[in-house]
Design an enzyme around this catalytic site. Sequence first.
Site: not given
Ligand SMILES: [Zn+2]
Length: 415
Positions: A85, A146, A180
């Site tokens: 995610d 990320d 996360e």
């Molecule tokens: Zn991360």
Amino acid sequence: MAIKYEKLIPRFLGYVKQNTRSDENSTTIPSTERQTVFLNKLAEELKSVGLSDVKISSVNSYLTAELPSNLDYDVPVLGLISHIDTADFNSENIKPKIVENYDGKSVIKLDDEGKYTLDPKVFPSLNSYAGQTLITTSGDTLLGSDDKSGVSEIITAMEYLIGHPEIKHGKVKIGLGPDEEIGTGADKFDVKDFGADFAYTVDGGPVGQLEYETFSAAGLKVHITGKDVHPGSAKGIMINSMSIANEFQNALPSDEVPEKTDGREGFFHLISINGTVDATDLSYIIRDFERTGLEDRKNKVNQIVSDLNKKYSEETVKIDMKDQYYNMIDIIKDHMDVVKIAEHAMKNLDIEPDEAAVRGGTDGSKISFMGLPTPNLFAGGENMHGRFEYVAEESMEKAVDVVLEIIKLNNDNKK
Ligand SMILES: [Zn+2]
């Protein structure tokens, strides 16, 4: 740049274009359907790469797979974990831009008009990327490095080993999970089913990051009940819940806030206030590196609540305070070999490990407390969670190198 892992960058560019933003207001697992769509696609890819036992858990939605050992003896099973995610920022129609051979000093225009730029004066980290190829956003979205970087790096490392059967390795398990960024993805992680003896999240920032100390964390919701009457005849009767909210906030140490702390200092962080005369809700996060420090902070909150309830009336201030995760060092300190092997791998590759404590948490904080020691390795990204996010191709390549080197070093850990 010289291409060592042919599919690494195309893979990453493909992943970031797929919207996988999570949603903290959702109660489903994963929190958004678009994550399921991506996980299903990834599952097909893992099968075509040649991994075994590819499955998506119906409990926690982790996509797991296995690379069987090709050694004739047993070594500890390595786990590699990342999240699919992306953070709470626009993630629709992500158009990654590639800046080849960056000079380390120019201002990079993100959008065509140059409304948003990556300026080394604002982001000095850019200076260290001279001669490298950067992948940036086009200004209106985040990039999703990320943690699509981590996902790409893990899969690419597995693909490399499958393509080079002459390289000996133990069993490797991979786990790609949802949510996360909203702090819930690892809540139902199944350590036993995963079957690793030690693991890493590949979810850190720039090259060298090796994290095994995180905050210990609690969340705090405060509900204050007031009494609303006509302001013309309110004397001695009206209780303004917003004024009590103000008192509550002022009773917390004013210097212990994110904007005034760094290093190993903890804080109380007021995230939101929502109020009327009748009722006010405040939401906080509480952070400290020491477990005792976290408890002290929680005691402080309880004391303030009790004082205010004495001053006004019982039940004026009600709270809901819950621990969220703990500093993984409490677990890792008994498994420092997991840190050592990562340090050793980086040094073999001329990468200087950077082991500062994370002012945040990782999925590894929770997973370590579930019994699987899981420090965090760098995935390469900079300026995460917004439009200024970028990653160098060279950093991603190094992350794959480190993962492969850890796998190689683990061959010496004969059971
Ligand atoms: Zn991360």
